[in-house]
Scaffold this active site. Sequence first.
Site, PDB file in Angstrom:
ATOM      1  N   GLY A   1       0.820  -1.210   0.000  1.00  0.00           N
ATOM      2  CA  GLY A   1       0.000   0.000   0.000  1.00  0.00           C
ATOM      3  C   GLY A   1       0.852   1.257   0.000  1.00  0.00           C
ATOM      4  O   GLY A   1       1.699   1.440   0.874  1.00  0.00           O
ATOM      5  N   ALA A   2       0.620   2.116  -1.005  1.00  0.00           N
ATOM      6  CA  ALA A   2       1.365   3.384  -1.079  1.00  0.00           C
ATOM      7  C   ALA A   2       0.484   4.539  -0.628  1.00  0.00           C
ATOM      8  O   ALA A   2       0.303   5.528  -1.331  1.00  0.00           O
ATOM      9  CB  ALA A   2       1.884   3.609  -2.492  1.00  0.00           C
TER      10      ALA A   2
ATOM     11  N   TYR B   1      -0.499   6.930   3.042  1.00  0.00           N
ATOM     12  CA  TYR B   1       0.287   7.748   3.962  1.00  0.00           C
ATOM     13  C   TYR B   1       1.245   6.890   4.788  1.00  0.00           C
ATOM     14  O   TYR B   1       2.423   7.214   4.932  1.00  0.00           O
ATOM     15  CB  TYR B   1      -0.649   8.547   4.882  1.00  0.00           C
ATOM     16  CG  TYR B   1      -1.474   9.537   4.103  1.00  0.00           C
ATOM     17  CD1 TYR B   1      -1.145  10.879   4.101  1.00  0.00           C
ATOM     18  CD2 TYR B   1      -2.561   9.124   3.333  1.00  0.00           C
ATOM     19  CE1 TYR B   1      -1.873  11.791   3.360  1.00  0.00           C
ATOM     20  CE2 TYR B   1      -3.300  10.025   2.585  1.00  0.00           C
ATOM     21  CZ  TYR B   1      -2.956  11.349   2.601  1.00  0.00           C
ATOM     22  OH  TYR B   1      -3.671  12.243   1.854  1.00  0.00           O
TER      23      TYR B   1
ATOM     24  N   ASN C   1       1.608  -1.509  -4.800  1.00  0.00           N
ATOM     25  CA  ASN C   1       0.380  -0.706  -4.780  1.00  0.00           C
ATOM     26  C   ASN C   1      -0.413  -0.988  -6.047  1.00  0.00           C
ATOM     27  O   ASN C   1       0.163  -1.209  -7.110  1.00  0.00           O
ATOM     28  CB  ASN C   1       0.722   0.788  -4.703  1.00  0.00           C
ATOM     29  CG  ASN C   1      -0.487   1.631  -4.329  1.00  0.00           C
ATOM     30  OD1 ASN C   1      -0.969   1.549  -3.190  1.00  0.00           O
ATOM     31  ND2 ASN C   1      -0.997   2.412  -5.248  1.00  0.00           N
TER      32      ASN C   1
ATOM     33  N   GLU D   1     -16.766  17.541   5.293  1.00  0.00           N
ATOM     34  CA  GLU D   1     -15.878  18.173   4.300  1.00  0.00           C
ATOM     35  C   GLU D   1     -16.487  18.082   2.900  1.00  0.00           C
ATOM     36  O   GLU D   1     -16.385  19.016   2.111  1.00  0.00           O
ATOM     37  CB  GLU D   1     -14.503  17.507   4.333  1.00  0.00           C
ATOM     38  CG  GLU D   1     -13.719  17.846   5.599  1.00  0.00           C
ATOM     39  CD  GLU D   1     -12.210  17.714   5.418  1.00  0.00           C
ATOM     40  OE1 GLU D   1     -11.770  16.692   4.864  1.00  0.00           O
ATOM     41  OE2 GLU D   1     -11.479  18.639   5.830  1.00  0.00           O
TER      42      GLU D   1
ATOM     43  N   ASP E   1      -4.940   3.020   8.407  1.00  0.00           N
ATOM     44  CA  ASP E   1      -6.335   2.659   8.675  1.00  0.00           C
ATOM     45  C   ASP E   1      -6.534   1.171   8.978  1.00  0.00           C
ATOM     46  O   ASP E   1      -7.568   0.784   9.529  1.00  0.00           O
ATOM     47  CB  ASP E   1      -7.215   3.044   7.478  1.00  0.00           C
ATOM     48  CG  ASP E   1      -7.419   4.547   7.360  1.00  0.00           C
ATOM     49  OD1 ASP E   1      -6.843   5.285   8.185  1.00  0.00           O
ATOM     50  OD2 ASP E   1      -8.150   4.982   6.450  1.00  0.00           O
TER      51      ASP E   1
ATOM     52  N   GLN F   1      -2.862  11.668   9.645  1.00  0.00           N
ATOM     53  CA  GLN F   1      -1.871  12.126  10.616  1.00  0.00           C
ATOM     54  C   GLN F   1      -1.292  10.930  11.392  1.00  0.00           C
ATOM     55  O   GLN F   1      -0.078  10.812  11.569  1.00  0.00           O
ATOM     56  CB  GLN F   1      -2.574  13.085  11.584  1.00  0.00           C
ATOM     57  CG  GLN F   1      -1.650  13.939  12.362  1.00  0.00           C
ATOM     58  CD  GLN F   1      -2.400  14.808  13.366  1.00  0.00           C
ATOM     59  OE1 GLN F   1      -1.814  15.177  14.357  1.00  0.00           O
ATOM     60  NE2 GLN F   1      -3.639  15.150  13.148  1.00  0.00           N
TER      61      GLN F   1
ATOM     62  N   LYS G   1      -5.529  24.652   7.184  1.00  0.00           N
ATOM     63  CA  LYS G   1      -5.796  23.409   6.439  1.00  0.00           C
ATOM     64  C   LYS G   1      -4.843  23.324   5.239  1.00  0.00           C
ATOM     65  O   LYS G   1      -4.276  22.285   4.941  1.00  0.00           O
ATOM     66  CB  LYS G   1      -7.256  23.429   5.969  1.00  0.00           C
ATOM     67  CG  LYS G   1      -7.687  22.219   5.194  1.00  0.00           C
ATOM     68  CD  LYS G   1      -8.012  21.070   6.106  1.00  0.00           C
ATOM     69  CE  LYS G   1      -8.504  19.859   5.344  1.00  0.00           C
ATOM     70  NZ  LYS G   1      -8.674  18.728   6.209  1.00  0.00           N
TER      71      LYS G   1
HETATM   72  P1  FAD Z   1      -4.517   5.060   2.274  1.00  0.00           P
HETATM   73  O1  FAD Z   1      -3.994   6.430   2.249  1.00  0.00           O
HETATM   74  O2  FAD Z   1      -5.971   4.858   2.018  1.00  0.00           O
HETATM   75  O3  FAD Z   1      -3.673   4.184   1.229  1.00  0.00           O
HETATM   76  C1  FAD Z   1      -3.889   2.821   1.016  1.00  0.00           C
HETATM   77  C2  FAD Z   1      -3.235   2.452  -0.310  1.00  0.00           C
HETATM   78  O4  FAD Z   1      -3.340   1.045  -0.490  1.00  0.00           O
HETATM   79  C3  FAD Z   1      -3.918   3.103  -1.514  1.00  0.00           C
HETATM   80  O5  FAD Z   1      -2.950   3.627  -2.383  1.00  0.00           O
HETATM   81  C4  FAD Z   1      -4.666   1.951  -2.155  1.00  0.00           C
HETATM   82  O6  FAD Z   1      -4.822   2.099  -3.554  1.00  0.00           O
HETATM   83  C5  FAD Z   1      -3.749   0.777  -1.815  1.00  0.00           C
HETATM   84  N1  FAD Z   1      -4.437  -0.511  -1.826  1.00  0.00           N
HETATM   85  C6  FAD Z   1      -5.599  -0.841  -1.224  1.00  0.00           C
HETATM   86  N2  FAD Z   1      -5.884  -2.137  -1.413  1.00  0.00           N
HETATM   87  C7  FAD Z   1      -4.880  -2.636  -2.160  1.00  0.00           C
HETATM   88  C8  FAD Z   1      -4.592  -3.929  -2.670  1.00  0.00           C
HETATM   89  N3  FAD Z   1      -5.392  -4.980  -2.446  1.00  0.00           N
HETATM   90  N4  FAD Z   1      -3.459  -4.101  -3.367  1.00  0.00           N
HETATM   91  C9  FAD Z   1      -2.615  -3.056  -3.616  1.00  0.00           C
HETATM   92  N5  FAD Z   1      -2.829  -1.821  -3.149  1.00  0.00           N
HETATM   93  C10 FAD Z   1      -3.947  -1.606  -2.423  1.00  0.00           C
HETATM   94  N6  FAD Z   1      -7.158  12.294   7.821  1.00  0.00           N
HETATM   95  C11 FAD Z   1      -6.503  13.330   8.383  1.00  0.00           C
HETATM   96  O7  FAD Z   1      -5.561  13.110   9.174  1.00  0.00           O
HETATM   97  N7  FAD Z   1      -6.836  14.624   8.116  1.00  0.00           N
HETATM   98  C12 FAD Z   1      -7.813  14.942   7.227  1.00  0.00           C
HETATM   99  O8  FAD Z   1      -8.086  16.127   6.982  1.00  0.00           O
HETATM  100  C13 FAD Z   1      -8.520  13.878   6.585  1.00  0.00           C
HETATM  101  N8  FAD Z   1      -9.479  14.148   5.678  1.00  0.00           N
HETATM  102  C14 FAD Z   1     -10.065  13.125   5.010  1.00  0.00           C
HETATM  103  C15 FAD Z   1     -10.994  13.448   4.000  1.00  0.00           C
HETATM  104  C16 FAD Z   1     -11.581  12.425   3.261  1.00  0.00           C
HETATM  105  C17 FAD Z   1     -12.540  12.775   2.150  1.00  0.00           C
HETATM  106  C18 FAD Z   1     -11.250  11.053   3.539  1.00  0.00           C
HETATM  107  C19 FAD Z   1     -11.876   9.932   2.729  1.00  0.00           C
HETATM  108  C20 FAD Z   1     -10.346  10.736   4.552  1.00  0.00           C
HETATM  109  C21 FAD Z   1      -9.753  11.766   5.296  1.00  0.00           C
HETATM  110  N9  FAD Z   1      -8.807  11.488   6.297  1.00  0.00           N
HETATM  111  C22 FAD Z   1      -8.145  12.527   6.921  1.00  0.00           C
HETATM  112  C23 FAD Z   1      -8.452  10.097   6.647  1.00  0.00           C
HETATM  113  C24 FAD Z   1      -7.170   9.674   5.904  1.00  0.00           C
HETATM  114  O9  FAD Z   1      -7.289   9.955   4.541  1.00  0.00           O
HETATM  115  C25 FAD Z   1      -6.862   8.193   6.105  1.00  0.00           C
HETATM  116  O10 FAD Z   1      -6.847   7.921   7.483  1.00  0.00           O
HETATM  117  C26 FAD Z   1      -5.502   7.851   5.476  1.00  0.00           C
HETATM  118  O11 FAD Z   1      -5.577   7.956   4.081  1.00  0.00           O
HETATM  119  C27 FAD Z   1      -5.044   6.442   5.866  1.00  0.00           C
HETATM  120  O12 FAD Z   1      -3.794   6.196   5.302  1.00  0.00           O
HETATM  121  P2  FAD Z   1      -3.355   4.717   4.938  1.00  0.00           P
HETATM  122  O13 FAD Z   1      -1.908   4.791   4.600  1.00  0.00           O
HETATM  123  O14 FAD Z   1      -3.785   3.760   5.966  1.00  0.00           O
HETATM  124  O15 FAD Z   1      -4.221   4.316   3.656  1.00  0.00           O
END
Ligand code: FAD
Length: 397
Positions: free
Chosen positions: A11-12, A14, A38, A170, A297, A315, A374
């Site tokens: 997963g690429a 955050y 990813n 939002e 997440d 964050q 923001k």
């Molecule tokens: P993600 O950023 O979701 O990345 C997961 C990656 O895994 C993606 O690139 C995806 O394509 C890849 N992936 C998934 N499944 C597979 C698979 N089977 N094989 C290969 N790749 C895969 N948080 C804040 O802190 N501040 C904010 O202001 C905020 N605003 C938000 C607004 C919106 C509209 C949304 C939807 C969320 C917001 N969040 C905010 C929450 C935040 O975006 C998430 O908590 C954050 O993106 C989680 O990061 P992550 O690295 O876990 O996953």
Amino acid sequence: MSEPKKVLVLGAGYGGLMTAKGLAKQLSSSEAEVTLVNQNSYHYFTTELHKPAAGTSHHDHTRVEIASLLPRSVKFVQDRVKAIKLEEKKVELEGSNEELSYDYLVVGLGSAPETFGIKGLLENAYFIRNIDSVRRIREHMEYMFSRYADEKKDELITIVVGGAGFTGIEYVGELVDRIPELCRYYDIPEGKVRIVNVEAAPTVLPGFDEALVKYAVDYLSSKGVEFKISTPIEECTEEGVILKGGEEIKSATVVWTGGVRGNKVVEDSGIDTMRGRVKVDELLRAPGHENVFIVGDCSLMINKENDRPYPPTAQMATQQGQQLAKNLASFIRGGEMKPFVYEPKGTVASLGKRVAIGVVGSKKLTGGLAAFMKKVIDLRWLYLLGGIGLVLRKGKL
Ligand code: FAD
């Protein structure tokens, strides 16, 4: 000399990107072979997806090619993860059918919508999840507005947003900015459009400061948003939603933002999960699997101050990725790992482009100042990801 350790990052987002980039910075290729998998060639700013979903920005502003962010020492594999095989220390890929082996696995696969078993939601609602999904929402909404000119059916220009948490609010804020432009384009009187934000909990933005919540509700209500609080959606149909108590809102566009759960791949791996999220230890390890780390997440951490899980945020994912990279680098060199301690820096929720609410440090902010903060937060992420070059390229979100 021993073989380099194989670190596989899934997963690429955050969490995953921060881990992969941090590892590459700290370890030489003779110490570790870092591979990032990813499904897309690009990273998208999940925190910005509400904008292209409403059509207030183009989706291309919300993504960046992963290859342009990574040092050469990180191997990037574009493929979809099909399964994690813990016993064999392998990950199966969907497209190539290949299996990648690892010594250390970092899972940062993000989230999936949580529907709480609401009937018809998966089939009939739209979700703010990724580039494809937000492009679909925008195109669908615009098509419904274009049909209204001929058909004059109110449901075509009624948008129901399920969930008044961070994402829901939002998104509603962006809609408030976008609707006047859409109405001008399709010759629709603005007063005809309905944006209805439905929330099961007794308040908008649960967990947020009360005065800030009031500011958000007053501002959005003044722009015509209808709030239905303490009103769970019982069913989502092709015609709209049915609320608890029986009220039906006819709507051609229902967007669900009411919750997320961990990625299904993690649930299916055999690791213990709660709504798809793994309750990690202080080193971000999955219980019972010393070489498997979960970030973002897909992970679940309890806030000891209130005994409740921290909400899943970018964050949190970013801080976890940064710390994990340091820990893994140290561990691979035979050193110690330090417990992860989350340090919340504050939260800002946008209410469209020019207005926001938030808490930064101990300060409550509203209006234009909060919107400015923001923007600063968004720019910080760009800087962490790709330095000043990326800030200059993508900074005008
Ligand atoms: P993600 O950023 O979701 O990345 C997961 C990656 O895994 C993606 O690139 C995806 O394509 C890849 N992936 C998934 N499944 C597979 C698979 N089977 N094989 C290969 N790749 C895969 N948080 C804040 O802190 N501040 C904010 O202001 C905020 N605003 C938000 C607004 C919106 C509209 C949304 C939807 C969320 C917001 N969040 C905010 C929450 C935040 O975006 C998430 O908590 C954050 O993106 C989680 O990061 P992550 O690295 O876990 O996953």
